[in-house]
Design an enzyme around this catalytic site. Structure first.
Site, PDB file in Angstrom:
ATOM      1  N   ASP A 136       2.225 -31.592  -2.564  1.00 11.23           N
ATOM      2  CA  ASP A 136       3.322 -30.851  -3.185  1.00 11.23           C
ATOM      3  C   ASP A 136       3.092 -29.344  -3.094  1.00 11.23           C
ATOM      4  O   ASP A 136       3.990 -28.584  -2.756  1.00 11.23           O
ATOM      5  CB  ASP A 136       3.535 -31.283  -4.652  1.00 11.23           C
ATOM      6  CG  ASP A 136       2.260 -31.223  -5.500  1.00 11.23           C
ATOM      7  OD1 ASP A 136       1.168 -30.920  -4.954  1.00 11.23           O
ATOM      8  OD2 ASP A 136       2.347 -31.479  -6.712  1.00 11.23           O
ATOM      9  N   ASP A 182      -2.688 -24.524  -3.823  1.00  9.73           N
ATOM     10  CA  ASP A 182      -2.927 -23.412  -4.743  1.00  9.73           C
ATOM     11  C   ASP A 182      -4.276 -22.781  -4.397  1.00  9.73           C
ATOM     12  O   ASP A 182      -4.350 -21.953  -3.490  1.00  9.73           O
ATOM     13  CB  ASP A 182      -2.866 -24.003  -6.163  1.00  9.73           C
ATOM     14  CG  ASP A 182      -2.947 -22.975  -7.266  1.00  9.73           C
ATOM     15  OD1 ASP A 182      -2.444 -21.865  -7.079  1.00  9.73           O
ATOM     16  OD2 ASP A 182      -3.513 -23.294  -8.325  1.00  9.73           O
ATOM     17  N   GLY A 238       2.206 -35.725  -7.483  1.00  6.95           N
ATOM     18  CA  GLY A 238       3.051 -34.564  -7.204  1.00  6.95           C
ATOM     19  C   GLY A 238       3.930 -34.654  -5.974  1.00  6.95           C
ATOM     20  O   GLY A 238       5.039 -34.147  -5.953  1.00  6.95           O
ATOM     21  N   LYS A 244       0.786 -21.267  -2.353  1.00 11.72           N
ATOM     22  CA  LYS A 244       0.552 -20.011  -3.072  1.00 11.72           C
ATOM     23  C   LYS A 244      -0.613 -19.287  -2.412  1.00 11.72           C
ATOM     24  O   LYS A 244      -1.748 -19.399  -2.863  1.00 11.72           O
ATOM     25  CB  LYS A 244       0.155 -20.309  -4.530  1.00 11.72           C
ATOM     26  CG  LYS A 244       1.291 -20.652  -5.463  1.00 11.72           C
ATOM     27  CD  LYS A 244       0.732 -20.684  -6.891  1.00 11.72           C
ATOM     28  CE  LYS A 244       1.435 -21.661  -7.765  1.00 11.72           C
ATOM     29  NZ  LYS A 244       0.714 -21.946  -9.009  1.00 11.72           N
ATOM     30  N   ARG A 246       8.693 -33.280 -13.826  1.00  5.56           N
ATOM     31  CA  ARG A 246       8.740 -33.744 -12.428  1.00  5.56           C
ATOM     32  C   ARG A 246      10.164 -34.062 -11.981  1.00  5.56           C
ATOM     33  O   ARG A 246      10.499 -33.986 -10.807  1.00  5.56           O
ATOM     34  CB  ARG A 246       7.895 -35.019 -12.254  1.00  5.56           C
ATOM     35  CG  ARG A 246       6.416 -34.826 -12.441  1.00  5.56           C
ATOM     36  CD  ARG A 246       5.665 -36.057 -11.924  1.00  5.56           C
ATOM     37  NE  ARG A 246       4.316 -36.157 -12.451  1.00  5.56           N
ATOM     38  CZ  ARG A 246       3.254 -35.565 -11.913  1.00  5.56           C
ATOM     39  NH1 ARG A 246       3.383 -34.819 -10.848  1.00  5.56           N
ATOM     40  NH2 ARG A 246       2.064 -35.709 -12.445  1.00  5.56           N
ATOM     41  N   GLY A 277      -6.580 -24.373  -2.968  1.00  8.87           N
ATOM     42  CA  GLY A 277      -6.980 -25.029  -1.718  1.00  8.87           C
ATOM     43  C   GLY A 277      -8.072 -26.069  -1.926  1.00  8.87           C
ATOM     44  O   GLY A 277      -8.377 -26.840  -1.012  1.00  8.87           O
ATOM     45  N   ASN A 278      -8.642 -26.105  -3.112  1.00 14.05           N
ATOM     46  CA  ASN A 278      -9.751 -27.034  -3.400  1.00 14.05           C
ATOM     47  C   ASN A 278      -9.395 -28.489  -3.108  1.00 14.05           C
ATOM     48  O   ASN A 278     -10.144 -29.196  -2.427  1.00 14.05           O
ATOM     49  CB  ASN A 278     -10.163 -26.931  -4.881  1.00 14.05           C
ATOM     50  CG  ASN A 278     -11.094 -25.764  -5.123  1.00 14.05           C
ATOM     51  OD1 ASN A 278     -11.957 -25.471  -4.296  1.00 14.05           O
ATOM     52  ND2 ASN A 278     -10.917 -25.082  -6.236  1.00 14.05           N
ATOM     53  N   ASP A 307       4.483 -31.092 -11.801  1.00 15.36           N
ATOM     54  CA  ASP A 307       4.473 -31.251 -13.253  1.00 15.36           C
ATOM     55  C   ASP A 307       3.699 -30.155 -13.956  1.00 15.36           C
ATOM     56  O   ASP A 307       2.888 -29.440 -13.365  1.00 15.36           O
ATOM     57  CB  ASP A 307       3.779 -32.567 -13.620  1.00 15.36           C
ATOM     58  CG  ASP A 307       2.270 -32.517 -13.366  1.00 15.36           C
ATOM     59  OD1 ASP A 307       1.885 -32.259 -12.203  1.00 15.36           O
ATOM     60  OD2 ASP A 307       1.481 -32.693 -14.314  1.00 15.36           O
TER      61      ASP A 307
HETATM   62  P1  IMP Z   1      -5.515 -26.676  -5.742  1.00  8.85           P
HETATM   63  O1  IMP Z   1      -6.640 -27.662  -5.644  1.00  8.85           O
HETATM   64  O2  IMP Z   1      -5.858 -25.517  -6.628  1.00  8.85           O
HETATM   65  O3  IMP Z   1      -4.992 -26.217  -4.399  1.00  8.85           O
HETATM   66  O4  IMP Z   1      -4.354 -27.378  -6.530  1.00  8.85           O
HETATM   67  C1  IMP Z   1      -3.633 -28.376  -5.982  1.00  8.85           C
HETATM   68  C2  IMP Z   1      -2.936 -29.199  -7.035  1.00  8.85           C
HETATM   69  O5  IMP Z   1      -2.739 -28.491  -8.249  1.00  8.85           O
HETATM   70  C3  IMP Z   1      -1.572 -29.566  -6.544  1.00  8.85           C
HETATM   71  O6  IMP Z   1      -1.588 -30.800  -5.909  1.00  8.85           O
HETATM   72  C4  IMP Z   1      -0.757 -29.596  -7.787  1.00  8.85           C
HETATM   73  O7  IMP Z   1      -0.750 -30.909  -8.294  1.00  8.85           O
HETATM   74  C5  IMP Z   1      -1.453 -28.701  -8.752  1.00  8.85           C
HETATM   75  N1  IMP Z   1      -0.779 -27.387  -8.874  1.00  8.85           N
HETATM   76  C6  IMP Z   1      -1.163 -26.187  -8.385  1.00  8.85           C
HETATM   77  N2  IMP Z   1      -0.300 -25.218  -8.671  1.00  8.85           N
HETATM   78  C7  IMP Z   1       0.686 -25.824  -9.367  1.00  8.85           C
HETATM   79  C8  IMP Z   1       1.914 -25.345  -9.948  1.00  8.85           C
HETATM   80  O8  IMP Z   1       2.304 -24.170  -9.882  1.00  8.85           O
HETATM   81  N3  IMP Z   1       2.664 -26.285 -10.577  1.00  8.85           N
HETATM   82  C9  IMP Z   1       2.315 -27.601 -10.674  1.00  8.85           C
HETATM   83  N4  IMP Z   1       1.193 -28.083 -10.143  1.00  8.85           N
HETATM   84  C10 IMP Z   1       0.388 -27.209  -9.491  1.00  8.85           C
HETATM   85 MG    MG Z   2      -0.547 -32.359  -9.506  1.00  2.00          MG
END
Ligand code: IMP
Ligand code: MG
Length: 176
Positions: free
Chosen positions: A102, A105, A46, A133, A167, A107-108, A161
């Site tokens: 990128d 979301d 990403g 977000k 992308r 945060g995990n 993506d």
């Molecule tokens: P998290 O672990 O939930 O913070 O997600 C992080 C990963 O999820 C990011 O590196 C992205 O690759 C993917 N991701 C989260 N939200 C989006 C989105 O709105 N569009 C595309 N990829 C996302």
């Molecule tokens: Mg991703």
């Protein structure tokens, strides 16, 4: 064909350029007196487009490295389980490291990667994400540099993506 699934443009190409330029300035000022090159670590896939623009907006000596971690698979929901699929080439021990993502979301992903990298004893570790977000956060993360906060919508383009697609779009668009 593919563009059918993008319902609106959230951040234009011009706005992206401005955001990256500002991030570059902020990062440059923080690392002004750096001794060894900054190691900029991008999370694949990403972050690859954002990272390529970002490093050209940073005006301190740096090297780049990449890491691939598993997060979503093909869906749109993050799992808490993050694994290293491809590790860094460089040792980051006693080095200044900037982790580039990128989007943050839940945060995990970020939290787990930050923990893994901190275990390798960098001199410093800071974090930069193009998008954020905040309303989706499940675990707390420290973002040192953040491009734009966005609402809770699934976005694509500029490296991000959906199921590996979109992308290549030069803007950030919202998926239908
Ligand atoms: P998290 O672990 O939930 O913070 O997600 C992080 C990963 O999820 C990011 O590196 C992205 O690759 C993917 N991701 C989260 N939200 C989006 C989105 O709105 N569009 C595309 N990829 C996302
Ligand atoms: Mg991703």
């Amino acid at each position: 064909m593919t563009e059918k699934r993008i319902s609106k443009i959230l951040i234009t190409e011009q706005e992206i350029a401005k955001t990256v330029e500002q991030l570059g300035k902020n990062i440059t000022s923080v690392y002004q007196d750096i001794e060894e090159e900054l190691i900029v670590v991008g999370l694949l896939k990403g972050a690859f487009i954002f990272m390529s623009d970002l490093i050209r907006a940073i005006n301190v000596p740096l090297i780049v490295d990449f890491m691939t971690v598993s997060s979503y698979g093909t869906g749109t929901v993050s799992s808490g389980d993050v694994k290293i699929v491809m590790d860094l080439d460089s040792s980051i021990e006693n080095r200044d490291v900037l982790l580039v993502e990128d989007i943050v979301d839940t945060g995990n992903t970020f939290k787990k990667v930050v923990r893994m990298l901190n275990n390798r004893n960098p001199k410093s570790l800071r974090t930069c994400s193009f998008l954020n977000k905040p309303s989706r956060r499940v675990v707390e993360v420290d973002l040192d540099f953040c491009g734009r906060d966005i609402p809770d919508e699934f976005v694509c383009g500029y490296g991000l993506d959906y199921d590996q697609k979109f992308r290549e779009l030069p803007y950030i668009g919202v998926l239908e």
